[in-house]
Design an enzyme around this catalytic site. Structure first.
Site, PDB file in Angstrom:
ATOM      1  N   SER A 139       0.857  -1.191   0.000  1.00  0.00           N
ATOM      2  CA  SER A 139       0.000   0.000   0.000  1.00  0.00           C
ATOM      3  C   SER A 139       0.886   1.232   0.000  1.00  0.00           C
ATOM      4  O   SER A 139       2.021   1.189   0.505  1.00  0.00           O
ATOM      5  CB  SER A 139      -0.873   0.017   1.253  1.00  0.00           C
ATOM      6  OG  SER A 139      -1.496   1.280   1.409  1.00  0.00           O
ATOM      7  N   TYR A 152      -1.191  -0.477  10.471  1.00  0.00           N
ATOM      8  CA  TYR A 152      -1.538  -0.862   9.093  1.00  0.00           C
ATOM      9  C   TYR A 152      -0.398  -0.466   8.145  1.00  0.00           C
ATOM     10  O   TYR A 152       0.088  -1.291   7.361  1.00  0.00           O
ATOM     11  CB  TYR A 152      -2.853  -0.210   8.655  1.00  0.00           C
ATOM     12  CG  TYR A 152      -3.168  -0.513   7.208  1.00  0.00           C
ATOM     13  CD1 TYR A 152      -3.551  -1.789   6.817  1.00  0.00           C
ATOM     14  CD2 TYR A 152      -3.039   0.464   6.224  1.00  0.00           C
ATOM     15  CE1 TYR A 152      -3.795  -2.093   5.477  1.00  0.00           C
ATOM     16  CE2 TYR A 152      -3.292   0.177   4.882  1.00  0.00           C
ATOM     17  CZ  TYR A 152      -3.666  -1.106   4.519  1.00  0.00           C
ATOM     18  OH  TYR A 152      -3.894  -1.402   3.199  1.00  0.00           O
TER      19      TYR A 152
HETATM   20  P1  NDP Z   1     -11.792  -5.552   0.698  1.00  0.00           P
HETATM   21  O1  NDP Z   1     -12.138  -5.377   2.138  1.00  0.00           O
HETATM   22  O2  NDP Z   1     -12.817  -5.247  -0.321  1.00  0.00           O
HETATM   23  O3  NDP Z   1     -11.212  -7.020   0.460  1.00  0.00           O
HETATM   24  C1  NDP Z   1     -10.354  -7.624   1.392  1.00  0.00           C
HETATM   25  C2  NDP Z   1     -10.263  -9.121   1.122  1.00  0.00           C
HETATM   26  O4  NDP Z   1      -9.351  -9.687   2.085  1.00  0.00           O
HETATM   27  C3  NDP Z   1     -11.594  -9.823   1.265  1.00  0.00           C
HETATM   28  O5  NDP Z   1     -11.797 -10.697   0.185  1.00  0.00           O
HETATM   29  C4  NDP Z   1     -11.440 -10.617   2.550  1.00  0.00           C
HETATM   30  O6  NDP Z   1     -12.119 -11.869   2.457  1.00  0.00           O
HETATM   31  C5  NDP Z   1      -9.933 -10.872   2.572  1.00  0.00           C
HETATM   32  N1  NDP Z   1      -9.478 -11.218   3.917  1.00  0.00           N
HETATM   33  C6  NDP Z   1      -9.427 -10.432   5.018  1.00  0.00           C
HETATM   34  N2  NDP Z   1      -9.032 -11.145   6.078  1.00  0.00           N
HETATM   35  C7  NDP Z   1      -8.840 -12.433   5.641  1.00  0.00           C
HETATM   36  C8  NDP Z   1      -8.454 -13.650   6.261  1.00  0.00           C
HETATM   37  N3  NDP Z   1      -8.173 -13.725   7.562  1.00  0.00           N
HETATM   38  N4  NDP Z   1      -8.352 -14.749   5.484  1.00  0.00           N
HETATM   39  C9  NDP Z   1      -8.635 -14.703   4.180  1.00  0.00           C
HETATM   40  N5  NDP Z   1      -9.023 -13.593   3.525  1.00  0.00           N
HETATM   41  C10 NDP Z   1      -9.115 -12.469   4.263  1.00  0.00           C
HETATM   42  O7  NDP Z   1     -10.508  -4.610   0.486  1.00  0.00           O
HETATM   43  P2  NDP Z   1      -9.500  -4.417  -0.754  1.00  0.00           P
HETATM   44  O8  NDP Z   1      -9.909  -5.169  -1.953  1.00  0.00           O
HETATM   45  O9  NDP Z   1      -9.283  -2.960  -0.866  1.00  0.00           O
HETATM   46  O10 NDP Z   1      -8.205  -5.048  -0.106  1.00  0.00           O
HETATM   47  C11 NDP Z   1      -7.343  -5.936  -0.776  1.00  0.00           C
HETATM   48  C12 NDP Z   1      -5.918  -5.617  -0.377  1.00  0.00           C
HETATM   49  O11 NDP Z   1      -5.590  -4.318  -0.853  1.00  0.00           O
HETATM   50  C13 NDP Z   1      -5.666  -5.583   1.138  1.00  0.00           C
HETATM   51  O12 NDP Z   1      -4.416  -6.199   1.398  1.00  0.00           O
HETATM   52  C14 NDP Z   1      -5.598  -4.081   1.439  1.00  0.00           C
HETATM   53  O13 NDP Z   1      -4.822  -3.803   2.569  1.00  0.00           O
HETATM   54  C15 NDP Z   1      -4.950  -3.566   0.174  1.00  0.00           C
HETATM   55  N6  NDP Z   1      -5.088  -2.154  -0.149  1.00  0.00           N
HETATM   56  C16 NDP Z   1      -6.323  -1.569  -0.244  1.00  0.00           C
HETATM   57  C17 NDP Z   1      -6.410  -0.230  -0.583  1.00  0.00           C
HETATM   58  C18 NDP Z   1      -7.718   0.487  -0.636  1.00  0.00           C
HETATM   59  O14 NDP Z   1      -7.710   1.733  -0.573  1.00  0.00           O
HETATM   60  N7  NDP Z   1      -8.834  -0.194  -0.801  1.00  0.00           N
HETATM   61  C19 NDP Z   1      -5.219   0.549  -0.922  1.00  0.00           C
HETATM   62  C20 NDP Z   1      -3.980  -0.176  -0.772  1.00  0.00           C
HETATM   63  C21 NDP Z   1      -3.934  -1.477  -0.428  1.00  0.00           C
HETATM   64  P3  NDP Z   1     -13.018 -12.517   3.620  1.00  0.00           P
HETATM   65  O15 NDP Z   1     -13.459 -11.409   4.532  1.00  0.00           O
HETATM   66  O16 NDP Z   1     -14.152 -13.179   2.913  1.00  0.00           O
HETATM   67  O17 NDP Z   1     -12.107 -13.497   4.272  1.00  0.00           O
HETATM   68  C1  8X3 Z   2      -5.048   1.735   1.892  1.00  0.00           C
HETATM   69  C2  8X3 Z   2      -4.599   3.071   1.464  1.00  0.00           C
HETATM   70  O1  8X3 Z   2      -4.062   5.407   2.217  1.00  0.00           O
HETATM   71  O2  8X3 Z   2      -6.262   4.502   2.797  1.00  0.00           O
HETATM   72  O3  8X3 Z   2      -3.982   0.871   1.860  1.00  0.00           O
HETATM   73  O4  8X3 Z   2      -4.268   3.740   3.942  1.00  0.00           O
HETATM   74  S1  8X3 Z   2      -4.808   4.219   2.675  1.00  0.00           S
END
Ligand code: NDP
Ligand code: 8X3
Length: 252
Positions: A139, A152
């Site tokens: 991220s 985080y």
């Molecule tokens: P979502 O919350 O939409 O998706 C997160 C996914 O992670 C879900 O499918 C969830 O599945 C899964 N997950 C969480 N905990 C577990 C677990 N214990 N075991 C298995 N699966 C798990 O968020 P995003 O799509 O945005 O997130 C995807 C990645 O991108 C993350 O690593 C996040 O930190 C990163 N990210 C997101 C950003 C944003 O602004 N959205 C920016 C930068 C990075 P389930 O709950 O069904 O297990």
């Molecule tokens: C998620 C991006 O900037 O909201 O990884 O923390 S931020």
């Protein structure tokens, strides 16, 4: 020629679900994992028949990872691309007003979940040979600190550095490793961060044009499909409305 296989953690939502849809449409086999089985089955049902294998897996449970990888049928093996995407932020308060159990969950998910999945998947990727890749989701929060980013952001800094360390450990093998660092993206990320507040998730992105899950899917497709002699070490992506800001000034 056998179809290529991608193994996705966190395929029930956001980046993971969009990437599963795109790869399935493009003719790859997709192992879609996450904790919410119903969502995985719905994903399978909307993708071309036979393209998606939904497998319930919790990345914080090492045995669940071991069992899932051991259960892969021949049509979904060997895995050519591991998309280490599962992750979450919990809470946005500054220290000391944080919940240590949230930090533990972030450590077990964003750090140890990614490490354990990688460890179990390496034999599969080695078997896949040339063109294999691991794409780890970091991220921008791992590079730019902000108040309340605390654990985080630090967990995503781990993902960045671990990706580089992994590249060194895998030197001489066919496996590429990429750290992918997105900025603000509209998924369920903020709903999770606010402990289930759907309205907060809407409000956070109101009037803005953030990254969309489909944008990320396009980039993952690109990273996974560059020529086998190339490795993208790190790729940072922001929407135009976000900037890598100068450090904050604290005024009286
Ligand atoms: P979502 O919350 O939409 O998706 C997160 C996914 O992670 C879900 O499918 C969830 O599945 C899964 N997950 C969480 N905990 C577990 C677990 N214990 N075991 C298995 N699966 C798990 O968020 P995003 O799509 O945005 O997130 C995807 C990645 O991108 C993350 O690593 C996040 O930190 C990163 N990210 C997101 C950003 C944003 O602004 N959205 C920016 C930068 C990075 P389930 O709950 O069904 O297990
Ligand atoms: C998620 C991006 O900037 O909201 O990884 O923390 S931020």
């Amino acid at each position: 020629m056998p179809q290529s296989v991608i193994f996705i953690t966190g395929a029930t939502s956001g980046f993971g679900a969009a990437t599963a849809r795109l790869f399935a449409r493009q003719g790859w086999k997709v192992v879609a994992t996450g904790r919410r089985q119903q969502r995985l089955e719905a994903l399978r049902d909307e993708c071309p028949e036979g393209s998606v294998l939904p497998l319930q897996m919790d990345v914080t449970d090492r045995q669940s990872i071991v069992d899932t990888v051991a259960s892969l049928p021949p049509e979904f093996s060997p895995v050519k691309c591991l998309f280490n995407n599962a992750g979450l932020a919990l809470g946005a308060k500054s220290m000391p007003d944080i919940r240590l159990e949230d930090w533990r969950t972030m450590a077990e998910t964003n750090i140890m979940g990614l490490v354990h999945t990688t460890q179990e998947m390496l034999p599969q990727l080695k078997k896949a040979g040339r063109g294999a890749s691991i794409i780890n989701v970091g991220s921008v929060a791992g590079r730019f600190a902000y108040p309340g980013g605390n654990f985080y952001g630090a967990s995503k800094a781990f993902v960045h550095h671990f990706s580089y360390e992994l590249r060194c450990d895998l030197a001489g093998s066919d496996i590429r490793v990429t750290n992918f660092s997105p900025g603000m993206a509209k998924t369920e990320f903020t709903e999770v961060r606010t402990y289930g507040d759907k309205q907060a998730n809407e409000d956070f992105y109101e009037g803005l044009k953030p990254i969309l899950p489909e944008d990320v899917a396009d980039i993952i497709w690109f990273i996974a499909n560059i020529p086998a002699h190339l490795n993208i070490n790190s790729l940072e992506l922001m929407p135009l409305i976000q900037v890598p800001a100068i450090p904050k000034i604290v005024r009286d």
